[in-house]
Design a protein around this motif. Structure first.
Motif, PDB file in Angstrom:
ATOM      1  N   ARG A  91      19.543 -12.578 -10.048  1.00  0.00           N
ATOM      2  CA  ARG A  91      20.340 -13.165 -11.141  1.00  0.00           C
ATOM      3  C   ARG A  91      19.998 -12.625 -12.527  1.00  0.00           C
ATOM      4  O   ARG A  91      20.853 -12.617 -13.402  1.00  0.00           O
ATOM      5  N   THR A 113      19.888 -21.213 -10.860  1.00  0.00           N
ATOM      6  CA  THR A 113      19.328 -20.880  -9.540  1.00  0.00           C
ATOM      7  C   THR A 113      20.348 -21.092  -8.432  1.00  0.00           C
ATOM      8  O   THR A 113      21.287 -21.865  -8.552  1.00  0.00           O
ATOM      9  N   GLU A 114      20.083 -20.421  -7.325  1.00  0.00           N
ATOM     10  CA  GLU A 114      20.991 -20.502  -6.174  1.00  0.00           C
ATOM     11  C   GLU A 114      21.012 -21.904  -5.564  1.00  0.00           C
ATOM     12  O   GLU A 114      21.977 -22.259  -4.888  1.00  0.00           O
ATOM     13  N   ILE A 115      19.957 -22.667  -5.788  1.00  0.00           N
ATOM     14  CA  ILE A 115      19.938 -24.030  -5.233  1.00  0.00           C
ATOM     15  C   ILE A 115      21.082 -24.838  -5.866  1.00  0.00           C
ATOM     16  O   ILE A 115      21.933 -25.404  -5.178  1.00  0.00           O
ATOM     17  N   PHE A 160      15.440 -30.487  -2.192  1.00  0.00           N
ATOM     18  CA  PHE A 160      15.707 -29.228  -1.486  1.00  0.00           C
ATOM     19  C   PHE A 160      14.422 -28.689  -0.890  1.00  0.00           C
ATOM     20  O   PHE A 160      13.337 -29.033  -1.338  1.00  0.00           O
ATOM     21  N   MET A 176      12.832 -24.820   0.711  1.00  0.00           N
ATOM     22  CA  MET A 176      13.077 -23.393   0.920  1.00  0.00           C
ATOM     23  C   MET A 176      11.967 -22.899   1.818  1.00  0.00           C
ATOM     24  O   MET A 176      10.844 -23.375   1.707  1.00  0.00           O
ATOM     25  N   LYS A 201       7.177 -17.577   2.001  1.00  0.00           N
ATOM     26  CA  LYS A 201       7.211 -16.115   2.026  1.00  0.00           C
ATOM     27  C   LYS A 201       7.759 -15.514   3.315  1.00  0.00           C
ATOM     28  O   LYS A 201       8.383 -14.476   3.303  1.00  0.00           O
ATOM     29  N   THR A 213       2.472 -12.225  -5.421  1.00  0.00           N
ATOM     30  CA  THR A 213       3.615 -11.778  -4.628  1.00  0.00           C
ATOM     31  C   THR A 213       4.685 -12.854  -4.478  1.00  0.00           C
ATOM     32  O   THR A 213       5.841 -12.540  -4.241  1.00  0.00           O
ATOM     33  N   ASP A 214       4.313 -14.114  -4.615  1.00  0.00           N
ATOM     34  CA  ASP A 214       5.324 -15.160  -4.441  1.00  0.00           C
ATOM     35  C   ASP A 214       5.849 -15.678  -5.781  1.00  0.00           C
ATOM     36  O   ASP A 214       6.561 -16.670  -5.826  1.00  0.00           O
ATOM     37  N   GLN A 254       9.685 -16.170  -6.028  1.00  0.00           N
ATOM     38  CA  GLN A 254      10.142 -17.281  -5.178  1.00  0.00           C
ATOM     39  C   GLN A 254       9.754 -18.621  -5.794  1.00  0.00           C
ATOM     40  O   GLN A 254      10.535 -19.565  -5.782  1.00  0.00           O
ATOM     41  N   ARG A 293       9.289 -19.163  -8.888  1.00  0.00           N
ATOM     42  CA  ARG A 293      10.110 -19.356 -10.086  1.00  0.00           C
ATOM     43  C   ARG A 293      11.473 -19.938  -9.706  1.00  0.00           C
ATOM     44  O   ARG A 293      11.955 -20.862 -10.354  1.00  0.00           O
ATOM     45  N   THR A 294      12.072 -19.407  -8.637  1.00  0.00           N
ATOM     46  CA  THR A 294      13.366 -19.942  -8.206  1.00  0.00           C
ATOM     47  C   THR A 294      13.246 -21.425  -7.865  1.00  0.00           C
ATOM     48  O   THR A 294      14.041 -22.253  -8.289  1.00  0.00           O
ATOM     49  N   ARG A 295      12.216 -21.751  -7.104  1.00  0.00           N
ATOM     50  CA  ARG A 295      12.050 -23.151  -6.724  1.00  0.00           C
ATOM     51  C   ARG A 295      11.820 -24.036  -7.935  1.00  0.00           C
ATOM     52  O   ARG A 295      12.381 -25.129  -8.029  1.00  0.00           O
ATOM     53  N   GLU A 326      12.550 -23.409 -11.126  1.00  0.00           N
ATOM     54  CA  GLU A 326      13.763 -23.489 -11.965  1.00  0.00           C
ATOM     55  C   GLU A 326      14.775 -24.445 -11.340  1.00  0.00           C
ATOM     56  O   GLU A 326      15.402 -25.245 -12.032  1.00  0.00           O
TER      57      GLU A 326
END
Ligand code: SF4
Ligand code: SF4
Lengths: 256, 423
Positions: free
Chosen positions: A67, A78-80, A119, A121, A124, B406-407, B410, B412-414, B416
């Protein structure tokens, strides 16, 4: 005419949705993301121009893992949030559980009264994602959608490992031992479905409308297997792969 | 950094590897800390300490050792500093918070050990942290299984003393911890050659209580609507508190608290109005682990409090002062320390109560419950934490992570998405 644009740059494919003032889709298109999200964003821009829509002149929101790579987007969300909004609109329901099996991650989102409540997810690891399916399809020398069709005819076999790398070697030894392709395909889908169902079970006790979005929604067998695992019907639509992009466009329309 | 090379050499450190660490830290600190705007002036002290992190305090400790004082390295907020200070000893925290040390730990530990333990063992065995070289004795505890076994490995390289921590909180457990404290006191007396008297122990209790009160003042400054300090800055203060002289720590924290009170009175803030308020709960964030704070505070939210050992668990509850016998003092210490709610205990309902109370006190919009990867205790307790918060109508996000980057995307997406969910 005013348009609202949503661009969902996922790890495997990029979805674009353009809505009119009434929130009706005027165009939807998908393309592979490829190596560079920045290049993809540029391809999207050119394709939009061809459709006569200049993204710089309309409200545009980018979502998905790439994004931040869309220079002409007004904002990222975010995609969520976007998947939830898109799914609520597609299925016209404010209390919904969205299962999105994406390329690199799987998300399960629960909404209540039109807003995201919770939610999960996957972490890794790529177990239970589209990537997992792709890798296994590769080992079987079939396309992912063919794998799903094969799975519908199979049964009996199983893969125990959650890790993609180990699971791949399990698949290879199943091939080596002469197991039928259908049965191996069945085992692959079964492994994804179990993982996703466990994740979904953590989020919600049951009772809500469940929908499947993302690239796998056109694969009828996955929908069926997932319904069986969750012991309830799962709805989907062919446009459901655009849920994230539609949600982003709706967010642009809300002026958020 | 000033020239401490000779000192590091004398400490038997691996200079070449250590250099690599010294090179990355300033960049990380610059990116995460110095890029913030309008920071409290008093943070200058902590910025300075970080800029000389492997120099200035270590050289103080070495000076003290030259004068015959002993340094005790600890790994848990259950180990009572008071006892060491009463014998004129010095305590330094030793928890490793950097990925830099993890591979060193993995040479001897299973991969499925929590990064805090791996980093701590790696920092010692790889000889890349002066604090781990300086400590005359390490004090371990029987908290989690990973630590218990790691002590056996560390014990081959450095003198270790282990305190046997109860697993429950009945009266007899509190009495038992008092006995453990008394036994530890005897060891400290022997190591330092100094007798612990009622008077000296009361002085030490007061010193540490003052430090706790000063830290509590800094935390209290973010209870109101105005946020005069970032969570990152407050975390840094907490992290350094484990290494610093307690009296100086109290003084600096009080100075910072004064400035924060003034900022609050004037409405000076570091986050725009409407920034979402987050309580972090879970496993400790040892220095220089700033990862989550950085992601959260660059995603439209602010960390207003940490229910962690690098947070409220470190300073909440005071030890009752002015007891007249050592026995009563050890019991008073035990009573205070046993009020700490670590996931090592069962049942641990006190921690749930703490989280719900802090969520209210700090008027948070949501809680992020953090678990260091492979910490089975906090991971399992996460279920109870999330359930209690949901029942109370407080949004919660559970996160598991380690020291690698490394995560980061990911996460950050969660995070945010969680902030978006908060409205
Ligand atoms: S989390 Fe538990 S074991 Fe770790 S420092 Fe805190 S009290 Fe000690
Ligand atoms: S975080 Fe968990 S596993 Fe790691 S040292 Fe603390 S209690 Fe042990």
């Amino acid at each position: 005419m005013e348009y609202f644009i949503g661009i969902d740059i996922g790890s495997t494919s990029t979805k674009t949705a353009v809505l009119d003032e009434n929130g009706k889709p005027v165009c939807l298109f998908v393309m592979p993301t490829g190596w560079s999200s920045i290049d993809t964003a540029e391809t999207v821009r050119r394709q939009l121009l061809e459709e006569g829509i200049d993204p710089e002149k309309h409200a545009c929101i980018a979502t998905g893992y790439g994004r931040i790579a869309v220079p002409y987007a007004n904002k990222t969300v975010t995609e969520i949030t976007c998947h939830a909004r898109g799914a609520m609109a597609l299925f016209d329901c404010g209390d919904i559980t969205v299962i999105d099996i994406g390329g690199q991650d799987t998300k399960i989102i629960r909404t209540e009264n039109g807003i995201v409540r919770d939610f999960v997810m996957n972490d890794k690891c790529s177990a239970g994602t589209g990537r997992f399916l792709e890798v296994m399809a590769n080992s079987l020398a079939v396309r992912p959608d063919e794998l799903c069709d094969l799975a519908a005819m199979g049964g009996g076999a199983s893969i125990s490992s959650m890790c993609t790398v180990f699971a791949e070697s399990e698949v290879i030894s199943l091939i080596g031992s002469g197991e039928k392709k259908e049965n191996i395909a069945y085992a692959v889908v079964d492994s994804i479905v179990k993982k996703v169902a466990t994740q979904a079970g953590r989020l919600e006790g049951g009772g809500q409308l469940v929908c499947l979005t993302g690239g796998l929604c056109e694969c009828g067998y996955i929908v069926k297997a997932l319904s069986a695992a969750l012991k309830r019907p799962i709805v989907t639509k062919s446009d459901a792969r655009y849920a994230g992009a539609i949600g982003a466009a709706l967010t642009a329309r809300k002026g958020a | 950094m000033s020239d401490y090379v000779q000192m590091w050499k004398d400490l038997g450190m691996d200079l070449e590897t250590h250099d690599a660490l010294c090179q990355v830290l300033p960049t990380a600190f610059g990116d995460v800390y110095l890029s913030q705007e309008n920071r409290p002036e008093a943070m200058g002290f902590w910025d300075f300490v970080v800029s000389e992190i492997h120099g200035i305090r270590p050289s103080e400790l070495i000076e003290a050792q030259k004068n015959g004082r002993k340094v005790f390295g600890t790994f848990c907020v259950y180990v009572p500093d008071e006892v060491v200070i009463a014998a004129d000893g010095i305590v330094t925290g030793l928890c490793g918070g950097s990925q830099f040390w993890v591979p060193g730990g993995e040479k001897v530990l299973p991969k499925s050990t929590c990064p805090l333990i791996k980093a701590s063992v790696g920092a010692r065995l790889d000889r890349t942290c002066p604090f781990f070289r300086i400590a005359d004795m390490y004090v371990g505890e029987t908290t989690c299984d990973g630590k218990k076994k790691a002590w056996e490995i560390l014990g081959e390289d450095v003198p270790m003393y282990i305190m046997d921590i109860p697993q429950m909180k009945r009266e007899k457990d509190i009495e038992k911890w008092a006995q453990e404290i008394a036994a530890f006191a005897a060891v400290v007396e022997e190591q330092t050659g100094n007798k612990i008297t009622v008077e000296k122990l009361n002085d030490a209790i007061r010193i540490i209580n003052e430090k706790r009160k000063a830290m509590a003042r800094v935390f209290a400054a973010t209870k109101g609507k105005n946020l005069p300090i970032s969570g990152k800055d407050r975390l840094l203060m907490t992290q350094i508190a484990f290494f610093d002289d307690p009296a100086r720590c109290a003084q600096m924290c009080n100075k910072l608290a004064d400035e924060l009170d003034e900022r609050n009175a004037k409405g000076v803030r570091v986050f725009p109005a409407g920034t979402k308020r987050i309580l972090l709960s879970g496993t400790p964030l040892a220095i220089p682990n700033w990862k989550l704070h950085h992601i959260i505070e660059t995603s439209g939210a602010a960390v207003v409090c940490e229910e962690m050992c690098t947070g409220t668990r470190y300073f909440e509850n005071l030890v009752e002062e002015d007891k007249t016998t050592l026995e009563d003092q050890y019991m008073a210490l035990s009573r205070r320390y046993m009020k700490n709610n670590c996931a090592c205990f069962t049942p641990n309902t006190g921690r749930i109560d703490d989280i719900l109370r802090l969520a209210k006190e700090y008027e948070v919009d949501g809680v992020i419950d953090v678990n260091l990867k492979f910490c089975c205790l906090y991971d399992t307790e996460g279920y109870t934490v999330e359930k209690a918060l949901k029942d109370a109508g407080i949004p919660v996000l559970g996160i598991e992570t380690d020291y690698t980057d490394t995560d980061a995307e990911q996460l950050r997406t969660r995070i945010e998405a969680f902030v978006e969910m908060l409205g």
